[in-house]
Design a protein around this motif. Structure first.
Motif, PDB file in Angstrom:
ATOM      1  N   ARG A  68       0.826  -1.214   0.000  1.00  0.00           N
ATOM      2  CA  ARG A  68       0.000   0.000   0.000  1.00  0.00           C
ATOM      3  C   ARG A  68       0.857   1.259   0.000  1.00  0.00           C
ATOM      4  N   LEU A  69       1.846   1.325   0.881  1.00  0.00           N
ATOM      5  CA  LEU A  69       2.701   2.508   0.973  1.00  0.00           C
ATOM      6  C   LEU A  69       3.462   2.741  -0.327  1.00  0.00           C
ATOM      7  N   ARG A  70       3.977   1.684  -0.916  1.00  0.00           N
ATOM      8  CA  ARG A  70       4.756   1.837  -2.143  1.00  0.00           C
ATOM      9  C   ARG A  70       3.879   2.234  -3.320  1.00  0.00           C
ATOM     10  N   ALA A  71       2.640   1.765  -3.327  1.00  0.00           N
ATOM     11  CA  ALA A  71       1.718   2.163  -4.387  1.00  0.00           C
ATOM     12  C   ALA A  71       1.407   3.658  -4.304  1.00  0.00           C
ATOM     13  N   ILE A  72       1.189   4.143  -3.088  1.00  0.00           N
ATOM     14  CA  ILE A  72       0.923   5.574  -2.891  1.00  0.00           C
ATOM     15  C   ILE A  72       2.149   6.387  -3.268  1.00  0.00           C
ATOM     16  N   ALA A  73       3.329   5.942  -2.844  1.00  0.00           N
ATOM     17  CA  ALA A  73       4.569   6.654  -3.174  1.00  0.00           C
ATOM     18  C   ALA A  73       4.778   6.725  -4.681  1.00  0.00           C
ATOM     19  N   ASN A  74       4.485   5.652  -5.382  1.00  0.00           N
ATOM     20  CA  ASN A  74       4.674   5.637  -6.835  1.00  0.00           C
ATOM     21  C   ASN A  74       3.782   6.645  -7.544  1.00  0.00           C
ATOM     22  N   LYS A  75       2.650   6.983  -6.923  1.00  0.00           N
ATOM     23  CA  LYS A  75       1.777   8.004  -7.497  1.00  0.00           C
ATOM     24  C   LYS A  75       2.280   9.420  -7.185  1.00  0.00           C
ATOM     25  N   LEU A  76       2.947   9.573  -6.032  1.00  0.00           N
ATOM     26  CA  LEU A  76       3.417  10.898  -5.622  1.00  0.00           C
ATOM     27  C   LEU A  76       4.728  11.287  -6.303  1.00  0.00           C
ATOM     28  N   ILE A  77       5.630  10.343  -6.441  1.00  0.00           N
ATOM     29  CA  ILE A  77       6.996  10.640  -6.884  1.00  0.00           C
ATOM     30  C   ILE A  77       7.070  11.380  -8.226  1.00  0.00           C
ATOM     31  N   PRO A  78       6.227  11.052  -9.221  1.00  0.00           N
ATOM     32  CA  PRO A  78       6.325  11.797 -10.487  1.00  0.00           C
ATOM     33  C   PRO A  78       6.113  13.304 -10.351  1.00  0.00           C
ATOM     34  N   TYR A  79       5.478  13.733  -9.269  1.00  0.00           N
ATOM     35  CA  TYR A  79       5.191  15.167  -9.093  1.00  0.00           C
ATOM     36  C   TYR A  79       6.222  15.865  -8.211  1.00  0.00           C
ATOM     37  N   THR A  80       7.340  15.205  -7.955  1.00  0.00           N
ATOM     38  CA  THR A  80       8.396  15.822  -7.149  1.00  0.00           C
ATOM     39  C   THR A  80       9.341  16.672  -7.986  1.00  0.00           C
TER      40      THR A  80
ATOM     41  N   TRP B 207      14.791   6.101  -4.728  1.00  0.00           N
ATOM     42  CA  TRP B 207      13.724   6.101  -3.745  1.00  0.00           C
ATOM     43  C   TRP B 207      13.589   4.735  -3.066  1.00  0.00           C
ATOM     44  N   GLU B 208      13.338   4.763  -1.777  1.00  0.00           N
ATOM     45  CA  GLU B 208      13.065   3.552  -1.005  1.00  0.00           C
ATOM     46  C   GLU B 208      11.916   3.840  -0.054  1.00  0.00           C
ATOM     47  N   ILE B 209      10.996   2.891   0.071  1.00  0.00           N
ATOM     48  CA  ILE B 209       9.859   3.037   0.965  1.00  0.00           C
ATOM     49  C   ILE B 209       9.747   1.767   1.796  1.00  0.00           C
ATOM     50  N   ASN B 210       9.859   1.906   3.112  1.00  0.00           N
ATOM     51  CA  ASN B 210       9.815   0.749   3.999  1.00  0.00           C
ATOM     52  C   ASN B 210       8.914   1.008   5.193  1.00  0.00           C
TER      53      ASN B 210
ATOM     54  N   LYS C 148      14.641   8.592   0.941  1.00  0.00           N
ATOM     55  CA  LYS C 148      14.572   7.404   1.777  1.00  0.00           C
ATOM     56  C   LYS C 148      13.412   7.551   2.763  1.00  0.00           C
ATOM     57  N   ILE C 149      12.311   6.828   2.494  1.00  0.00           N
ATOM     58  CA  ILE C 149      11.068   6.990   3.247  1.00  0.00           C
ATOM     59  C   ILE C 149      10.857   5.824   4.201  1.00  0.00           C
ATOM     60  N   ALA C 150      10.416   6.141   5.405  1.00  0.00           N
ATOM     61  CA  ALA C 150      10.055   5.119   6.383  1.00  0.00           C
ATOM     62  C   ALA C 150       8.745   5.503   7.062  1.00  0.00           C
ATOM     63  N   PHE C 151       7.858   4.543   7.188  1.00  0.00           N
ATOM     64  CA  PHE C 151       6.634   4.700   7.971  1.00  0.00           C
ATOM     65  C   PHE C 151       6.703   3.717   9.126  1.00  0.00           C
ATOM     66  N   TYR C 152       6.188   4.128  10.273  1.00  0.00           N
ATOM     67  CA  TYR C 152       6.101   3.251  11.425  1.00  0.00           C
ATOM     68  C   TYR C 152       4.657   2.743  11.537  1.00  0.00           C
ATOM     69  N   THR C 153       4.512   1.495  11.941  1.00  0.00           N
ATOM     70  CA  THR C 153       3.164   0.936  12.036  1.00  0.00           C
ATOM     71  C   THR C 153       2.304   1.734  13.003  1.00  0.00           C
ATOM     72  N   GLY C 154       2.942   2.398  13.975  1.00  0.00           N
ATOM     73  CA  GLY C 154       2.197   3.177  14.953  1.00  0.00           C
ATOM     74  C   GLY C 154       1.361   4.275  14.340  1.00  0.00           C
ATOM     75  N   ILE C 155       1.882   4.947  13.318  1.00  0.00           N
ATOM     76  CA  ILE C 155       1.136   6.045  12.716  1.00  0.00           C
ATOM     77  C   ILE C 155      -0.029   5.515  11.888  1.00  0.00           C
ATOM     78  N   LEU C 156       0.158   4.356  11.276  1.00  0.00           N
ATOM     79  CA  LEU C 156      -0.912   3.764  10.469  1.00  0.00           C
ATOM     80  C   LEU C 156      -2.017   3.205  11.357  1.00  0.00           C
ATOM     81  N   ASP C 157      -1.624   2.504  12.423  1.00  0.00           N
ATOM     82  CA  ASP C 157      -2.598   1.829  13.275  1.00  0.00           C
ATOM     83  C   ASP C 157      -3.298   2.780  14.238  1.00  0.00           C
ATOM     84  N   THR C 158      -2.521   3.655  14.899  1.00  0.00           N
ATOM     85  CA  THR C 158      -3.106   4.545  15.904  1.00  0.00           C
ATOM     86  C   THR C 158      -4.055   5.553  15.268  1.00  0.00           C
ATOM     87  N   LEU C 159      -3.642   6.125  14.146  1.00  0.00           N
ATOM     88  CA  LEU C 159      -4.470   7.142  13.481  1.00  0.00           C
ATOM     89  C   LEU C 159      -5.434   6.548  12.467  1.00  0.00           C
ATOM     90  N   LYS C 160      -5.309   5.235  12.216  1.00  0.00           N
ATOM     91  CA  LYS C 160      -6.193   4.568  11.249  1.00  0.00           C
ATOM     92  C   LYS C 160      -6.236   5.352   9.927  1.00  0.00           C
TER      93      LYS C 160
END
Length: 303
Positions: free
Chosen positions: A82-94, A106-109, A125-137
């Motif tokens: 999911r995260l990499r799919a979203i990133a792939n949509k954003l990156i062309p507009y950078t 680019w790296e997304i983990n 170099k992008i990193a997401f923590y499960t806490g932000i995804l789970d806590t904020l839903k």
């Protein structure tokens, strides 16, 4: 009192210099979408290439440590996909914000942690923590707002900017100590006061960077087809879990209410981009509804 006055008088030219050089209201970019000023000249004091190399090394070390702790999300993890799919949509507009991003690897983990956190280091170099995804839903739109914000920090080279400003601030403190000693004042006392003033100034610089990243991130997300109004719901969610935040003037981040107000102010610039990306008439777009019932739908009217 004389010591305090001396320290501030020595730092005053530095304050004027930084205020004048960092004005985001100057030299507006001529483009559709949001308008921000030119990138800070301070970033040139810290070569971007060197920071990107350092960031890559640090990022790899962090991911290797997470893997050893069985906390690194595998490639087939649903949230990683999911995260990499979203990133792939954003990156062309950078590219419109920083041409160097075309060269970035680019790296997304995803890292398993309760931390409510995400970041994008220099070089993409992008990193997401499960806490932000789970806590904020987070919905996909809200993930895109967070990711766009973090990407914007890298695109606007805020890391290099802060490094450059820190160098200048340290030089100012040293100068204050030298002049104080020459005039018969205690250099340690003057240096302490000057350092405190410089630190408060750096907090303000960081808040400005956060605001700029919010605005640029909205632009990137909207162009990629993600609803920028999700930023309002995002900060309402954040406010529910972050009630113990320090006062805004002592924080590197603006208050959530101020961020929401800033997002609303820029909706007229980014909602047309979102409508264009979705291929619909702006007037027909329904209100944004997040997945938390007690957060009201976010409406927008072009009038």
């Amino acid at each position: 009192m004389k010591t305090r006055s001396l320290a501030f008088s020595l730092l005053f030219p530095f304050v004027l210099l930084t205020a004048g050089s960092d004005s985001h209201a100057q030299d507006q970019q001529t483009q559709d979408g949001v308008k921000v000023g030119e990138m800070s000249m301070f970033r040139k004091l810290a070569p971007a290439g060197a920071l990107e190399n350092q960031a890559a090394l640090q990022y790899n070390q962090t991911m290797q440590q997470a893997e050893k702790q069985h906390a690194l999300g595998p490639d087939n993890h649903p949230q990683v996909i999911r995260l990499r799919a979203i990133a792939n949509k954003l990156i062309p507009y950078t590219l419109r914000w920083n041409e160097r991003s075309k060269q970035w690897k680019w790296e997304i983990n995803l890292v398993g942690s309760k931390q409510i956190n995400a970041y994008c280091m220099p070089g993409g170099k992008i990193a997401f923590y499960t806490g932000i995804l789970d806590t904020l839903k987070l919905t996909d739109d809200e993930v895109a707002i967070v990711m766009g914000h973090e990407i914007a920090h890298a695109l606007r080279e805020h890391g290099a900017e802060r490094a450059g400003k820190s160098m200048v601030a340290n030089m100012g403190v040293k100068l204050a100590e030298l002049v104080a000693g020459a005039k018969g004042y205690d250099p340690n006392v003057v240096g302490s006061v000057a350092s405190g003033a410089a630190n408060l100034g750096m907090l303000k610089f960081s808040r400005d960077d956060e605001t700029e990243a919010d605005v640029v991130g909205l632009d990137i997300a909207a162009r990629a087809g993600y609803d920028p109004r999700a930023g309002i719901a995002l900060w309402q969610k954040m406010g529910m879990v972050n009630k113990g935040a320090p006062p805004q003037w002592l924080s590197t981040h603006p208050a959530g209410t101020d961020r929401i107000a800033e997002i609303r102010r820029h909706l007229p610039e980014v909602m047309p981009l979102y409508a264009h990306a979705k291929g619909v008439d702006l007037a027909t777009i329904p209100a944004y509804q997040t997945n938390v019932k007690n957060i009201a739908p976010v409406n927008y009217s072009a009038r």
